[in-house]
Design a protein around this motif. Structure first.
Motif, PDB file in Angstrom:
ATOM      1  N   TYR A 198       6.781 -15.022 -33.188  1.00 26.30           N
ATOM      2  CA  TYR A 198       7.400 -15.966 -34.233  1.00 26.30           C
ATOM      3  C   TYR A 198       6.804 -17.377 -34.311  1.00 26.30           C
ATOM      4  O   TYR A 198       6.340 -17.904 -35.356  1.00 26.30           O
ATOM      5  CB  TYR A 198       8.860 -16.234 -34.172  1.00 26.30           C
ATOM      6  N   GLU A 199       6.261 -17.629 -33.206  1.00 27.48           N
ATOM      7  CA  GLU A 199       5.771 -19.184 -32.921  1.00 27.48           C
ATOM      8  C   GLU A 199       4.458 -19.340 -33.625  1.00 27.48           C
ATOM      9  O   GLU A 199       3.903 -19.934 -34.366  1.00 27.48           O
ATOM     10  CB  GLU A 199       5.447 -19.616 -31.619  1.00 27.48           C
TER      11      GLU A 199
ATOM     12  N   ASN B  27      13.909 -16.369 -35.517  1.00 27.50           N
ATOM     13  CA  ASN B  27      13.223 -15.956 -34.439  1.00 27.50           C
ATOM     14  C   ASN B  27      13.455 -14.427 -34.013  1.00 27.50           C
ATOM     15  O   ASN B  27      13.362 -13.967 -32.922  1.00 27.50           O
ATOM     16  CB  ASN B  27      13.404 -16.951 -33.039  1.00 27.50           C
ATOM     17  N   LYS B  28      14.103 -13.762 -35.024  1.00 23.89           N
ATOM     18  CA  LYS B  28      14.508 -12.470 -34.907  1.00 23.89           C
ATOM     19  C   LYS B  28      14.371 -11.685 -36.078  1.00 23.89           C
ATOM     20  O   LYS B  28      14.497 -12.125 -37.087  1.00 23.89           O
ATOM     21  CB  LYS B  28      15.846 -12.382 -34.056  1.00 23.89           C
TER      22      LYS B  28
END
Length: 272
Positions: free
Chosen positions: A138-139, A267-268
């Motif tokens: 995600y980053e 983030n998921k």
């Protein structure tokens, strides 16, 4: 009116107007080398590939067997989603060059704006649920501008004559331009009568970015990691509004084409 044989990029390089795409057919990659050679014999001078297609060795064999000077053939490849970390971008291109048997590519694209977590061999790490979905980084999916910085260094090294984007929308392209030292030469996107993307084309033209169409005549329905059976012939369809065939949202969990929000936001994935 005669169709153009090539287009001039914003750095002065010339790209042939028509390319041979090498995304896998129903026969996998067994005929890629022979197909590349035949296309070159018939007059093609642009071969479009990608590390993700897993056939760059075959592409290289096809080019080598044709036996013309390297300068006469324009070769495009793409950075895999497993190599978005700035520290491994150069490694990914070097692997592509090794597979192709070439010293440089004419055009290197960031294949998608989103990134996958990878092992040491740049292979996608699969989700532990066993659903064959990738584990998203995600980053890096949010900081694609940092990946672009690493791609700029490839031009300085001479291993990529030009660099560009693939499957980027307006929002993400505008964000990348805020910090870019090299303006993307191209943006390769899905473009056909059912998805003309007029606003994206106009935006790109304004910034000197050439839009290249992928699957302009035959749509490839997007499966998790390849084409699905029964892909429609765009020339035989009844028009029913805008249709996008290549959309990774079902297997990554967010919409990379959202023009309101620079996704991913969370983030998921929905299946976590």
């Amino acid at each position: 009116m005669a169709l153009p044989q090539y287009f001039t990029l914003n750095n002065g390089e010339k790209v042939p107007a028509v390319a041979l795409g090498t995304f896998q057919s129903d026969d996998g990659n067994s005929r890629v080398a022979a197909t590349v050679k035949m296309a070159l014999e018939l007059g093609y001078r642009h071969v479009d590939g990608a590390a993700t297609y897993a056939n760059e060795r075959e592409i290289g064999l096809g080019i080598k067997s044709f036996g013309v000077p390297r300068s006469e053939i324009f070769v495009t490849s793409k950075l895999p989603q497993t190599a978005h970390h700035p520290g491994v971008v150069a490694k990914a291109l070097q692997q592509t060059l090794s597979d192709l048997g070439l010293e440089y590519v004419d055009l290197y694209l960031m294949h998608f704006p989103h990134a996958y977590k990878a092992d040491n061999n740049l292979q996608t790490i699969r989700h532990p649920s066993g659903n064959n979905k990738p584990v998203i980084d995600y980053e890096l999916s949010r900081y694609y501008a940092a990946t672009w910085k690493a791609m700029e260094a490839l031009v300085e090294s001479g291993k990529a004559r030009s660099i560009g984007l693939s499957n980027f929308n307006i929002l993400k392209t505008r964000k990348l331009l805020e910090t870019a030292n090299i303006i993307p030469a191209v943006n390769q996107v899905e473009l056909h009568p059912y998805l003309p993307q007029a606003e994206l084309v106009a935006f790109s033209r304004k910034h000197g970015i050439l839009v290249i169409a992928h699957q302009p005549l035959e749509a490839v329905l997007s499966g998790p990691y390849g084409p699905m059976k029964g892909s429609p012939d765009l020339l035989k369809m009844t028009r029913s509004g805008a249709l996008r065939f290549l959309d990774p949202k079902p297997h990554i969990g967010f919409d990379i084409f959202d023009e309101e929000n620079d996704q991913p936001i969370d983030n998921k994935a929905p299946w976590d």
